[in-house]
Design a protein around this motif. Structure first.
Motif, mmCIF file in Angstrom:
data_model
loop_
_atom_site.group_PDB
_atom_site.id
_atom_site.type_symbol
_atom_site.label_atom_id
_atom_site.label_comp_id
_atom_site.label_asym_id
_atom_site.label_seq_id
_atom_site.Cartn_x
_atom_site.Cartn_y
_atom_site.Cartn_z
ATOM 1 N N ASP A 1 6.655 2.898 -12.673
ATOM 2 C CA ASP A 1 5.745 1.739 -12.637
ATOM 3 C C ASP A 1 6.457 0.405 -12.790
ATOM 4 O OD1 ASP A 1 3.533 3.047 -11.988
ATOM 5 O OD2 ASP A 1 2.484 2.804 -13.931
ATOM 6 N N ASN A 2 7.464 0.389 -13.697
ATOM 7 C CA ASN A 2 8.229 -0.853 -13.897
ATOM 8 C C ASN A 2 8.888 -1.292 -12.599
ATOM 9 O OD1 ASN A 2 7.797 -1.767 -16.387
ATOM 10 N ND2 ASN A 2 9.570 -0.744 -17.365
ATOM 11 N N ASP A 3 9.535 -0.271 -11.938
ATOM 12 C CA ASP A 3 10.200 -0.588 -10.669
ATOM 13 C C ASP A 3 9.181 -1.034 -9.627
ATOM 14 O OD1 ASP A 3 12.544 -0.004 -11.800
ATOM 15 O OD2 ASP A 3 12.693 2.056 -10.978
ATOM 16 N N LYS A 4 8.032 -0.327 -9.636
ATOM 17 C CA LYS A 4 6.973 -0.672 -8.701
ATOM 18 C C LYS A 4 6.575 -2.143 -8.835
ATOM 19 C CE LYS A 4 4.271 3.355 -7.629
ATOM 20 N NZ LYS A 4 3.108 4.153 -8.014
ATOM 21 N N ASP A 5 6.352 -2.563 -10.116
ATOM 22 C CA ASP A 5 5.941 -3.961 -10.346
ATOM 23 C C ASP A 5 7.006 -4.931 -9.855
ATOM 24 O OD1 ASP A 5 3.579 -3.233 -11.334
ATOM 25 O OD2 ASP A 5 4.134 -3.414 -13.476
ATOM 26 N N TYR A 6 8.271 -4.540 -10.146
ATOM 27 C CA TYR A 6 9.373 -5.422 -9.719
ATOM 28 C C TYR A 6 9.367 -5.565 -8.198
ATOM 29 C CZ TYR A 6 14.053 -7.323 -9.129
ATOM 30 O OH TYR A 6 15.100 -8.111 -8.780
ATOM 31 N N ILE A 7 9.253 -4.381 -7.501
ATOM 32 C CA ILE A 7 9.240 -4.398 -6.036
ATOM 33 C C ILE A 7 8.034 -5.189 -5.516
ATOM 34 C CG2 ILE A 7 9.030 -2.962 -3.945
ATOM 35 C CD1 ILE A 7 10.540 -0.772 -5.532
ATOM 36 N N LYS A 8 6.874 -4.943 -6.151
ATOM 37 C CA LYS A 8 5.670 -5.659 -5.729
ATOM 38 C C LYS A 8 5.818 -7.165 -5.907
ATOM 39 C CE LYS A 8 1.970 -2.280 -6.039
ATOM 40 N NZ LYS A 8 0.761 -1.895 -6.798
ATOM 41 N N GLY A 9 6.519 -7.550 -6.986
ATOM 42 C CA GLY A 9 6.778 -8.991 -7.224
ATOM 43 C C GLY A 9 7.546 -9.600 -6.062
ATOM 44 N N ILE A 10 8.602 -8.856 -5.639
ATOM 45 C CA ILE A 10 9.413 -9.362 -4.521
ATOM 46 C C ILE A 10 8.574 -9.447 -3.254
ATOM 47 C CG2 ILE A 10 11.370 -8.867 -3.007
ATOM 48 C CD1 ILE A 10 12.712 -7.546 -5.422
ATOM 49 N N ILE A 11 7.765 -8.381 -3.029
ATOM 50 C CA ILE A 11 6.908 -8.376 -1.833
ATOM 51 C C ILE A 11 5.932 -9.558 -1.868
ATOM 52 C CG2 ILE A 11 5.078 -7.124 -0.630
ATOM 53 C CD1 ILE A 11 6.458 -4.538 -1.547
ATOM 54 N N SER A 12 5.391 -9.816 -3.029
ATOM 55 C CA SER A 12 4.444 -10.934 -3.173
ATOM 56 C C SER A 12 5.133 -12.254 -2.833
ATOM 57 C CB SER A 12 3.915 -10.945 -4.611
ATOM 58 O OG SER A 12 3.376 -12.209 -4.904
ATOM 59 N N ASP A 13 6.357 -12.438 -3.334
ATOM 60 C CA ASP A 13 7.106 -13.659 -3.009
ATOM 61 C C ASP A 13 7.338 -13.771 -1.502
ATOM 62 O OD1 ASP A 13 7.196 -14.559 -5.527
ATOM 63 O OD2 ASP A 13 9.312 -14.044 -5.925
ATOM 64 N N LEU A 14 7.739 -12.622 -0.926
ATOM 65 C CA LEU A 14 7.973 -12.594 0.527
ATOM 66 C C LEU A 14 6.707 -12.987 1.271
ATOM 67 C CD1 LEU A 14 10.042 -9.425 1.500
ATOM 68 C CD2 LEU A 14 10.436 -11.782 2.217
ATOM 69 N N SER A 15 5.612 -12.403 0.846
ATOM 70 C CA SER A 15 4.325 -12.672 1.476
ATOM 71 C C SER A 15 3.982 -14.158 1.375
ATOM 72 C CB SER A 15 3.252 -11.834 0.805
ATOM 73 O OG SER A 15 2.000 -12.113 1.358
ATOM 74 N N GLN A 16 4.210 -14.714 0.169
ATOM 75 C CA GLN A 16 3.918 -16.146 -0.019
ATOM 76 C C GLN A 16 4.795 -17.009 0.888
ATOM 77 O OE1 GLN A 16 4.046 -17.259 -4.157
ATOM 78 N NE2 GLN A 16 2.212 -16.025 -4.562
ATOM 79 N N ASN A 17 6.065 -16.623 0.974
ATOM 80 C CA ASN A 17 6.965 -17.384 1.863
ATOM 81 C C ASN A 17 6.456 -17.359 3.302
ATOM 82 O OD1 ASN A 17 8.494 -17.795 -0.340
ATOM 83 N ND2 ASN A 17 10.181 -16.428 0.260
ATOM 84 N N GLU B 1 0.833 -1.208 0.000
ATOM 85 C CA GLU B 1 0.000 0.000 0.000
ATOM 86 C C GLU B 1 0.873 1.267 0.000
ATOM 87 O OE1 GLU B 1 -2.602 -0.365 3.400
ATOM 88 O OE2 GLU B 1 -3.286 -2.328 2.659
ATOM 89 N N GLU B 2 1.936 1.233 0.798
ATOM 90 C CA GLU B 2 2.811 2.399 0.918
ATOM 91 C C GLU B 2 3.524 2.688 -0.389
ATOM 92 O OE1 GLU B 2 3.024 4.537 3.486
ATOM 93 O OE2 GLU B 2 1.397 3.306 4.349
ATOM 94 N N ILE B 3 3.896 1.620 -1.114
ATOM 95 C CA ILE B 3 4.618 1.809 -2.371
ATOM 96 C C ILE B 3 3.749 2.547 -3.389
ATOM 97 C CG2 ILE B 3 5.395 0.531 -4.429
ATOM 98 C CD1 ILE B 3 6.788 -1.370 -2.422
ATOM 99 N N ASP B 4 2.393 2.206 -3.355
ATOM 100 C CA ASP B 4 1.485 2.868 -4.283
ATOM 101 C C ASP B 4 1.463 4.381 -4.075
ATOM 102 O OD1 ASP B 4 0.681 0.769 -5.802
ATOM 103 O OD2 ASP B 4 -0.896 0.136 -4.414
ATOM 104 N N LYS B 5 1.720 4.792 -2.810
ATOM 105 C CA LYS B 5 1.672 6.225 -2.501
ATOM 106 C C LYS B 5 2.881 6.975 -3.065
ATOM 107 C CE LYS B 5 -0.807 5.635 1.850
ATOM 108 N NZ LYS B 5 -0.562 5.612 3.292
ATOM 109 N N THR B 6 3.995 6.240 -3.313
ATOM 110 C CA THR B 6 5.207 6.908 -3.780
ATOM 111 C C THR B 6 5.176 7.099 -5.293
ATOM 112 O OG1 THR B 6 6.359 4.846 -4.039
ATOM 113 C CG2 THR B 6 6.564 5.899 -1.912
ATOM 114 N N GLY B 7 6.063 7.930 -5.754
ATOM 115 C CA GLY B 7 6.096 8.208 -7.191
ATOM 116 C C GLY B 7 7.163 7.411 -7.922
#
Lengths: 125, 453
Positions: free
Chosen positions: B242-258, B233-239
């Motif tokens: 988008d590409n970097d955002k998706d990459y970061i979100k991907g890592i977060i998603s993996d972390l979350s799954q772990n 949620e916090e990442i969405d607030k930053t500027g």
């Protein structure tokens, strides 16, 4: 308003767990958590911060002073404006529960703590 | 004179012989001897007392003495019968002189007569003496017989006593042996239940120790999932781009799954720990009157449908043999229910396994899985049997089934706590006995015996 809550547990990781679990509430100023890692430490904290603590969450099985002894001391030392005391233990048997309630505990939770339930209970105060 | 001598000789011999072992053997002989003597005396008088008749008497007497002396049966009277000889001898000399030198004989007749009389008297003195001796002997013999009789009786009573004692001792020995065997069995049972109890305590102790750190694992992984959400949620607030955002979100998603995986497996461990903790809580709760048949039936169906839910193919015949007279029994309903659930789950698993193995081997044939429950109340005891015609167990498995954490099921399918807890519930919770009988590849039978107070 911010509610002062003292958490008493011999496991130091409880601190970071509570701080993370209640991150939003702490940030929003609803709760203010303090931590003591033994019964003795808890009593000392209460002496230094008289009438500040509204709620005490205490473990029962701790080395040194147990949660039950702490409860007895609190009920004896602070008859006026008594804080709420909630006992948290891994031994959720009836004997433990009855003893704590008899000694004046306000609530009784078993580990592992269901934090959503705890949050609701704290917000009701 | 000759007649008297002969008659008394025979009479004497007969009276002595009566007391010996040969009495009956010689009865006839003495009868004929008497007849001969009487006929001789009769003949003597009928023939007008001829002088030569003395010779017949003498020869007859000699023959008699000779006969007595030669036959071993008359050994005891030999010397006495020989006392006749002087008489016979003198009589013969008398007769000889009377007939050959009648003149000489007649002038000395008195001497001859006196000699003969002496010989005659001698015979009777000897006999009289022998008779007296005989009487003493007889008396002695009788006394000896009496003593023998008494000794025999004493011996008999002693033998009886000995036999009695022997029997008593044998009985005592058997009782002792039985007692020893019972003691050994009790000892084994005690050792077994002690082992189980200490293992149970150990298990509960371990569970307690594991539970606290496990709680942290679960709690921290849960809160980390929440943190990941917040982070997203916090990442969405930053500027950020988008590409970097998706990459970061991907890592977060993996972390979350772990973290979710950690939570999932932590929860699995938690359920095992909960099972272990039930060991120490087995005896909590109150005994209450329970319809055991209904309870068994309920859990049988529960276990069956539990397995059916996982495996639609699964099928087994449920056979019940309930003793309707049982009614209600004071038990710990939840604990006993857990025992039933464990036993039935295992039974269904065993028949399912057997069916699966037979199918794999293509030898299913007419195998019909069957699980049976029977109850019986008898002599203040409740007997419950849960049997199946499944895979059975080899001896080394049977020896370990009541130990905590022993399981033959694949990882994740069994905790190895079911039977050890059941054992605990039956023995410690109900003061009963839990036994197992099994034939590998054929069947298994669990027997519960609970005393009804």
């Amino acid at each position: 308003m911010d509610m002062k809550i003292l958490v008493v547990d011999d496991e130091e990781d409880v601190k970071s767990l509570f701080e993370q679990k209640f991150r939003r509430e702490i940030r929003g100023g609803q709760f203010e958590f303090s931590f003591a890692f033994s019964g003795e430490e808890a009593l000392e904290f209460m002496q230094n911060h008289p009438s500040e603590v509204v709620m005490i969450l205490s473990d029962i099985n701790m080395p040194g002073m147990s949660g039950i002894e702490l409860l007895k001391k609190i009920r004896a030392d602070h008859p006026s404006a008594p804080p709420q005391v909630m006992m948290i233990t891994a031994y959720g048997d009836a004997a433990n529960h009855d003893q704590a309630m008899q000694l004046g505990a306000d609530d009784f939770l078993t580990k592992p703590v269901n934090f959503n339930e705890l949050k609701e209970k704290l917000l009701l105060l | 004179m000759h007649f008297i001598v002969a008659f008394f000789l025979v009479q004497y011999a007969h009276s002595v012989m009566k007391h010996t072992d040969h009495a009956s053997k010689w009865d006839n002989f003495f009868k004929y001897a008497r007849i001969v003597i009487f006929s001789l005396i009769a003949t003597y008088y009928i023939a007008n007392s001829p002088d030569w008749f003395g010779w017949i008497w003498n020869l007859g007497l000699l023959g008699l003495v000779r006969f007595f002396n030669q036959n071993d049966d008359f050994k005891s009277i030999r010397s006495t019968t020989q006392s006749v000889l002087p008489f016979v001898g003198i009589s013969m000399v008398n007769d000889f002189f009377e007939q050959v030198f009648p003149k000489f004989f007649h002038s000395y007749e008195q001497f001859f007569q006196i000699a003969l009389s002496f010989a005659f008297i001698f015979c009777f003195v000897i006999w009289f003496y022998a008779r007296k001796q005989q009487k003493v002997l007889t008396q002695e013999r009788e006394e000896r017989l009496r003593e023998e009789q008494i000794a025999k009786e004493t011996k008999l009573s002693l033998e009886y006593l000995v036999a009695e004692r022997t029997q008593e001792l044998t009985q005592q020995k058997e009782e002792l042996q039985k007692a020893i065997e019972e003691l050994k069995a009790t000892q084994n049972q005690l050792i077994q239940s002690e082992k189980m109890a200490s293992l149970g305590e150990l298990t509960a102790g371990i569970a307690h120790e594991i539970q606290n750190p496990l709680n942290f694992v679960n709690n921290f992984s849960e809160v980390s999932v929440e943190l990941c959400q917040e982070l997203e949620e916090e990442i969405d607030k930053t500027g950020i781009d988008d590409n970097d955002k998706d990459y970061i979100k991907g890592i977060i998603s993996d972390l979350s799954q772990n973290q979710q995986k950690i939570t999932h497996h932590g929860k699995r461990a938690d359920s095992i720990v909960k099972g272990m903790l039930q060991h120490s809580r087995a005896s909590s709760g109150e005994k209450e009157p329970v319809e055991v048949n209904a309870l068994a039936d309920e859990y049988m169906r529960l276990a069956y449908h539990g397995l059916r839910a996982k495996d639609k193919e699964f099928n087994a015949a449920l056979v019940t043999d309930f003793d309707a007279t049982i009614g209600t029994v004071n038990v710990l309903p939840q604990d006993l229910g857990r025992v039933f659930l464990n036993l039935f789950t295992n039974a269904f698993y065993a028949v399912a396994e057997k069916k699966r193995k037979l199918t794999e081997a293509g030898q299913l044939g007419d195998y019909k899985p069957e699980v049976k429950i029977s109850t019986k109340k008898f002599d203040n005891k409740l007997y419950i049997r849960v049997s199946d015609n499944g895979t059975g167990m080899p001896e080394h498995v049977k020896a370990k089934i009541f130990q905590p954490f022993f399981t033959t099921k694949p990882t994740g399918q069994g905790t190895g706590l079911g039977l050890s807890m059941s054992y605990d519930i039956i023995t410690n919770g109900h003061g009963g006995v839990l036994e197992v009988d099994t034939v590998e590849g054929e069947k298994t039978e669990f027997r519960i015996t609970i005393p009804i107070a």
